[in-house]
Write an enzyme that holds these catalytic residues in place. Structure first.
Site, PDB file in Angstrom:
ATOM      1  N   HIS A 192       0.825  -1.219   0.000  1.00  0.00           N
ATOM      2  CA  HIS A 192       0.000   0.000   0.000  1.00  0.00           C
ATOM      3  C   HIS A 192       0.855   1.264   0.000  1.00  0.00           C
ATOM      4  CE1 HIS A 192      -3.599  -2.468   1.479  1.00  0.00           C
ATOM      5  NE2 HIS A 192      -4.051  -1.815   0.422  1.00  0.00           N
ATOM      6  N   ARG A 237     -15.465  -4.797   0.980  1.00  0.00           N
ATOM      7  CA  ARG A 237     -15.396  -3.347   0.840  1.00  0.00           C
ATOM      8  C   ARG A 237     -15.440  -3.026  -0.647  1.00  0.00           C
ATOM      9  NH1 ARG A 237     -10.143  -1.296  -0.495  1.00  0.00           N
ATOM     10  NH2 ARG A 237     -10.773   0.750   0.248  1.00  0.00           N
ATOM     11  N   TYR A 265      -3.195  10.340  -7.751  1.00  0.00           N
ATOM     12  CA  TYR A 265      -2.861   8.930  -7.507  1.00  0.00           C
ATOM     13  C   TYR A 265      -3.670   7.994  -8.407  1.00  0.00           C
ATOM     14  CZ  TYR A 265      -2.914   4.318  -5.425  1.00  0.00           C
ATOM     15  OH  TYR A 265      -2.850   2.962  -5.261  1.00  0.00           O
TER      16      TYR A 265
HETATM   17  C1  HEM Z   1      -5.376  -7.816   2.246  1.00  0.00           C
HETATM   18  C2  HEM Z   1      -6.038  -7.431   1.239  1.00  0.00           C
HETATM   19  C3  HEM Z   1      -5.670  -6.255   0.367  1.00  0.00           C
HETATM   20  C4  HEM Z   1      -4.887  -6.263  -0.736  1.00  0.00           C
HETATM   21  C5  HEM Z   1      -4.195  -7.475  -1.360  1.00  0.00           C
HETATM   22  C6  HEM Z   1      -4.822  -4.896  -1.225  1.00  0.00           C
HETATM   23  C7  HEM Z   1      -4.100  -4.512  -2.321  1.00  0.00           C
HETATM   24  C8  HEM Z   1      -4.007  -3.215  -2.790  1.00  0.00           C
HETATM   25  C9  HEM Z   1      -3.192  -2.799  -3.892  1.00  0.00           C
HETATM   26  C10 HEM Z   1      -2.266  -3.718  -4.685  1.00  0.00           C
HETATM   27  C11 HEM Z   1      -3.390  -1.482  -4.081  1.00  0.00           C
HETATM   28  C12 HEM Z   1      -2.720  -0.599  -5.150  1.00  0.00           C
HETATM   29  C13 HEM Z   1      -1.483   0.061  -4.542  1.00  0.00           C
HETATM   30  C14 HEM Z   1      -0.597   0.687  -5.629  1.00  0.00           C
HETATM   31  O1  HEM Z   1      -0.848   1.836  -6.027  1.00  0.00           O
HETATM   32  O2  HEM Z   1       0.345   0.017  -6.076  1.00  0.00           O
HETATM   33  C15 HEM Z   1      -4.345  -1.051  -3.079  1.00  0.00           C
HETATM   34  C16 HEM Z   1      -4.842   0.229  -2.969  1.00  0.00           C
HETATM   35  C17 HEM Z   1      -5.643   0.630  -1.930  1.00  0.00           C
HETATM   36  N1  HEM Z   1      -6.067  -0.156  -0.865  1.00  0.00           N
HETATM   37 FE1  HEM Z   1      -5.780  -2.101  -0.616  1.00  0.00          FE
HETATM   38  N2  HEM Z   1      -5.575  -4.108  -0.424  1.00  0.00           N
HETATM   39  C18 HEM Z   1      -6.114  -4.893   0.564  1.00  0.00           C
HETATM   40  C19 HEM Z   1      -6.947  -4.495   1.565  1.00  0.00           C
HETATM   41  C20 HEM Z   1      -7.321  -3.213   1.787  1.00  0.00           C
HETATM   42  C21 HEM Z   1      -8.187  -2.787   2.851  1.00  0.00           C
HETATM   43  C22 HEM Z   1      -8.845  -3.714   3.875  1.00  0.00           C
HETATM   44  C23 HEM Z   1      -8.332  -1.469   2.749  1.00  0.00           C
HETATM   45  C24 HEM Z   1      -9.194  -0.662   3.696  1.00  0.00           C
HETATM   46  C25 HEM Z   1      -9.072   0.495   4.031  1.00  0.00           C
HETATM   47  C26 HEM Z   1      -7.541  -1.033   1.603  1.00  0.00           C
HETATM   48  C27 HEM Z   1      -7.422   0.256   1.140  1.00  0.00           C
HETATM   49  C28 HEM Z   1      -6.816   0.641  -0.043  1.00  0.00           C
HETATM   50  C29 HEM Z   1      -6.898   1.972  -0.597  1.00  0.00           C
HETATM   51  C30 HEM Z   1      -7.647   3.154   0.004  1.00  0.00           C
HETATM   52  C31 HEM Z   1      -6.172   1.960  -1.780  1.00  0.00           C
HETATM   53  C32 HEM Z   1      -6.061   3.112  -2.795  1.00  0.00           C
HETATM   54  C33 HEM Z   1      -7.112   2.846  -3.856  1.00  0.00           C
HETATM   55  C34 HEM Z   1      -7.406   3.956  -4.847  1.00  0.00           C
HETATM   56  O3  HEM Z   1      -7.357   5.147  -4.514  1.00  0.00           O
HETATM   57  O4  HEM Z   1      -7.813   3.627  -5.974  1.00  0.00           O
HETATM   58  N3  HEM Z   1      -6.949  -2.108   1.050  1.00  0.00           N
HETATM   59  N4  HEM Z   1      -4.704  -2.120  -2.311  1.00  0.00           N
END
Ligand code: HEM
Length: 339
Positions: free
Chosen positions: A195, A225, A318
């Site tokens: 993240h 979510r 972003y």
């Molecule tokens: C364990 C499971 C999860 C995985 C595998 C995962 C994976 C990812 C990945 C790969 C990214 C893209 C990061 C990048 O820019 O390279 C991301 C973005 C993000 N994740 Fe997760 N995530 C998980 C769980 C969560 C949870 C539970 C939250 C709760 C708050 C969360 C919040 C976010 C947010 C806010 C972003 C930015 C998304 C955007 O603005 O489009 N993630 N996540």
């Protein structure tokens, strides 16, 4: 309402992908209020959810099933590393096979069936014309490695997170339709590491609280979510690996073509504890909807305008929207009476 898979459409080249009226009606519109900021937006994924909704079952199968499976095949043929499983994740991959096959067979008996005689399992996927018998836990009895075998039959991307030392590690996955991130790059990383590029959320404590919640998820109590971004054209595979084929699409948006070119991309993410391995399954089910289709719902159109207009600049940057964000806000303003 039941959505039956329709003939194959494309997510590249001529982009023949389209949504039926029923698919538009069940689209998981992700904005509960007129503005948007990151939060720990996790809730129990209690099934069965409302009938016909994307929340009805653990894994949602819809009219795009055949198209998405054809697209996954193209991506995997181009780059086999879009599916990875470290050796210690073998049990987790079999966990996923069990969870997916038992839930699909129970939830969509017209399409899938599973017969278990001890460790001898027989699986039928009538949509893809698959009929295999195998020994559960013995990879040599499957035609493909376990994660690829089941991943090629499931809509959406999947990561399997190993849990150790109170943290999660991205040690396996099949990721062919990501919103601009790479499984190959993130493989082996911890929750806060993968993240790393996300703005604001670290300072807000979002990831610290989310990780505490996730590591405590017990077996049989999945949570979910929604996440979202915008994509130009109905392109499923917006990965860094293929950036040269889609990056320049962002320069093609004009105030006149927003409705057909810009798609709201919503991810329904489900987290489910795997019983044998203690791994966490993370599924990312992607729904794409053109702005033209979205604004057929006046409430969505108005809200989308307000969310886009007030989106914090860090998120605009972003999410990769900078080039076309002003055109989007201008186009949407037509649908907001308060404007
Ligand atoms: C364990 C499971 C999860 C995985 C595998 C995962 C994976 C990812 C990945 C790969 C990214 C893209 C990061 C990048 O820019 O390279 C991301 C973005 C993000 N994740 Fe997760 N995530 C998980 C769980 C969560 C949870 C539970 C939250 C709760 C708050 C969360 C919040 C976010 C947010 C806010 C972003 C930015 C998304 C955007 O603005 O489009 N993630 N996540």
């Amino acid at each position: 309402m039941r959505l039956h898979p329709k003939p194959i459409q494309t997510f590249r080249d001529d982009f023949s992908y389209s949504n039926s009226e029923e698919a538009i009606a069940r689209f998981p519109f992700p904005f509960p209020q007129d503005d948007y900021m990151y939060s720990v937006n996790i809730e129990p994924h209690v099934t069965p959810g409302p009938e016909g909704s994307v929340f009805e079952h653990l894994l949602d199968i819809d009219e795009h099933y055949l198209s998405e499976m054809a697209e996954r095949d193209i991506v995997l043929r181009e780059n086999a590393q879009r599916c990875l499983a470290m050796p210690h994740m073998d049990v987790a991959c079999w966990d996923l096979i069990e969870r997916a096959m038992t839930s699909l067979a129970a939830d969509y008996p017209q399409h899938f069936s599973l017969v278990r005689e001890g460790e001898r399992w027989t699986w039928q996927n009538r949509l893809l014309d698959i009929h295999d018998s195998f020994t559960f836990g013995d990879s040599s009895t499957l035609p493909l490695p376990p994660l690829e075998y089941i991943g090629r039959q499931l809509q959406g991307d999947f990561a399997l997170l190993d849990q150790r030392d109170g943290d999660l590690f991205m040690d396996a996955g099949i990721v062919t339709c990501p919103a601009d991130w790479s499984l190959r790059f993130d493989a082996g990383m911890s929750f806060s590491e993968w993240h790393g590029p996300v703005p604001l959320a670290h300072e807000m404590g979002v990831f610290e609280r989310a990780l505490k919640y996730l590591t405590a998820i017990p077996v049989g109590r999945p949570v979910r979510r929604l996440n979202w971004t915008l994509t130009i054209n109905a392109r499923m595979d917006s990965s860094p690996e293929t950036f040269p084929s889609w990056g320049s699409d962002r320069t093609t948006v004009t105030p006149d073509n927003v409705g057909e070119k810009v798609y709201l991309r919503v991810e329904l993410q489900v987290l489910d504890r795997m019983p044998r391995s203690n791994a966490l399954m993370f599924s990312i089910r992607t729904y794409l909807m053109s702005f033209d289709d979205l604004v057929t719902n006046p409430d969505w159109a108005r809200r989308l305008h307000r969310v886009m207009k007030t989106l914090p600049p860090e998120l605009v940057e972003y999410k990769g929207l900078s080039r076309f964000h002003p055109a989007v806000v201008e186009w949407l303003s037509r649908f907001d009476p308060a404007n």
